[in-house]
Design a protein around this motif. Sequence first.
Motif, short mmCIF file in Angstrom:
data_model
loop_
_atom_site.label_atom_id
_atom_site.label_comp_id
_atom_site.label_asym_id
_atom_site.label_seq_id
_atom_site.Cartn_x
_atom_site.Cartn_y
_atom_site.Cartn_z
N VAL A 5 0.86 -1.18 0.00
CA VAL A 5 0.00 0.00 0.00
C VAL A 5 0.90 1.23 0.00
CG1 VAL A 5 -1.76 1.30 1.25
CG2 VAL A 5 -1.81 -1.20 1.28
N VAL A 6 0.61 2.19 -0.90
CA VAL A 6 1.38 3.43 -0.99
C VAL A 6 0.44 4.60 -0.81
CG1 VAL A 6 2.89 4.84 -2.43
CG2 VAL A 6 3.03 2.35 -2.57
N ASP A 7 0.75 5.44 0.17
CA ASP A 7 -0.05 6.63 0.45
C ASP A 7 0.86 7.84 0.22
OD1 ASP A 7 -2.30 8.02 1.10
OD2 ASP A 7 -2.30 7.50 3.22
N THR A 8 0.38 8.81 -0.55
CA THR A 8 1.16 9.99 -0.88
C THR A 8 0.54 11.22 -0.24
OG1 THR A 8 1.74 8.98 -3.00
CG2 THR A 8 2.13 11.34 -2.78
N LEU A 9 1.38 12.02 0.40
CA LEU A 9 0.94 13.28 1.00
C LEU A 9 1.52 14.44 0.21
CD1 LEU A 9 1.56 12.47 4.77
CD2 LEU A 9 -0.61 12.51 3.58
N PRO A 10 0.72 15.49 -0.03
CA PRO A 10 1.24 16.66 -0.71
C PRO A 10 2.37 17.30 0.11
CG PRO A 10 -1.15 16.82 -0.42
CD PRO A 10 -0.69 15.63 0.31
N THR A 17 5.75 11.23 13.48
CA THR A 17 6.31 9.89 13.70
C THR A 17 5.37 9.01 14.50
OG1 THR A 17 7.50 10.72 15.63
CG2 THR A 17 8.69 10.69 13.53
N THR A 18 4.12 9.44 14.66
CA THR A 18 3.12 8.66 15.38
C THR A 18 2.29 7.85 14.39
OG1 THR A 18 2.97 10.45 16.99
CG2 THR A 18 1.23 8.81 17.03
N PHE A 19 2.36 6.54 14.51
CA PHE A 19 1.62 5.66 13.62
C PHE A 19 0.72 4.76 14.46
CE2 PHE A 19 5.42 6.81 11.31
CZ PHE A 19 4.89 7.24 10.11
N GLY A 20 -0.38 4.32 13.87
CA GLY A 20 -1.32 3.46 14.57
C GLY A 20 -0.80 2.05 14.73
N THR A 21 -1.50 1.11 14.15
CA THR A 21 -1.19 -0.31 14.34
C THR A 21 0.11 -0.76 13.69
OG1 THR A 21 -2.51 -0.84 12.40
CG2 THR A 21 -3.61 -0.95 14.53
N LEU A 22 0.49 -0.13 12.58
CA LEU A 22 1.65 -0.60 11.83
C LEU A 22 2.40 0.58 11.21
CD1 LEU A 22 3.04 -3.20 10.68
CD2 LEU A 22 1.54 -2.96 8.71
N MET A 37 5.01 3.73 2.43
CA MET A 37 4.70 2.41 1.90
C MET A 37 4.57 1.40 3.03
SD MET A 37 7.52 2.91 -0.96
CE MET A 37 8.25 4.07 0.16
N TRP A 38 3.53 0.59 2.94
CA TRP A 38 3.34 -0.50 3.89
C TRP A 38 3.37 -1.81 3.12
CZ3 TRP A 38 0.92 4.15 4.44
CH2 TRP A 38 0.98 4.76 5.69
N LYS A 39 4.01 -2.81 3.68
CA LYS A 39 4.05 -4.14 3.07
C LYS A 39 3.51 -5.15 4.08
CE LYS A 39 7.73 -3.03 -0.02
NZ LYS A 39 8.31 -3.61 -1.17
N VAL A 40 2.54 -5.93 3.62
CA VAL A 40 1.92 -6.96 4.45
C VAL A 40 2.11 -8.28 3.70
CG1 VAL A 40 -0.22 -7.75 5.51
CG2 VAL A 40 0.24 -5.30 5.32
N PRO A 41 2.76 -9.26 4.33
CA PRO A 41 3.03 -10.52 3.62
C PRO A 41 1.77 -11.24 3.16
CG PRO A 41 4.26 -10.42 5.69
CD PRO A 41 3.34 -9.24 5.66
N GLU A 42 0.71 -11.24 4.01
CA GLU A 42 -0.48 -12.00 3.63
C GLU A 42 -1.70 -11.50 4.40
OE1 GLU A 42 -1.84 -16.66 3.16
OE2 GLU A 42 -0.13 -16.19 4.41
N PHE A 51 -4.40 1.47 8.28
CA PHE A 51 -3.13 2.17 8.45
C PHE A 51 -3.47 3.60 8.87
CE2 PHE A 51 -2.51 -0.90 4.95
CZ PHE A 51 -1.64 -1.75 5.58
N SER A 52 -3.06 3.98 10.05
CA SER A 52 -3.37 5.33 10.52
C SER A 52 -2.09 6.04 10.93
CB SER A 52 -4.36 5.27 11.68
OG SER A 52 -3.79 4.61 12.79
N TYR A 53 -2.13 7.36 10.81
CA TYR A 53 -0.97 8.17 11.18
C TYR A 53 -1.42 9.61 11.39
CZ TYR A 53 -1.26 8.95 6.15
OH TYR A 53 -1.70 9.21 4.88
N ASP A 54 -0.62 10.36 12.12
CA ASP A 54 -0.88 11.78 12.36
C ASP A 54 -0.09 12.60 11.36
OD1 ASP A 54 -2.50 11.23 14.54
OD2 ASP A 54 -0.85 11.38 15.97
#
Length: 106
Positions: A5-10, A17-22, A37-42, A51-54
């Motif tokens: 998963v790739v998330d882009t911020l303007p 540096t605060t992230f939720g579960t992963l 970018m997040w990578k999840v094997p399965e 995926f959450s973040y501040d």
Amino acid sequence: KDVTVVDTLPKIIKPKTTFGTLPPSGVERGDKGTRMMWKVPELLAGEERIFSYDVEAQLKVIGEIALPKAVGKYKTGKNRTANFRSNKVILFSGVVEKVKKGLGKE
């Protein structure tokens, strides 16, 4: 399998540096903004990950900011690659004033 998963911020929005579960597997800062970018094997059928973040705005913005859709890919059970996109996210910031009854009317 092999979910990415790739998330882009303007550029005007930076992640904290605060992230939720992963936390992200990687962060790239470029001229146009920040890619996380997040990578999840399965994932099992029907399983969900959030995926959450501040974030923090670099400028004081009044109005709407549209964030690009997150994109991703995964391998299907038949070992084919499938792509997906998230919904569009619109952030709104500004000053909210209380409106008193009778103001502006004479």
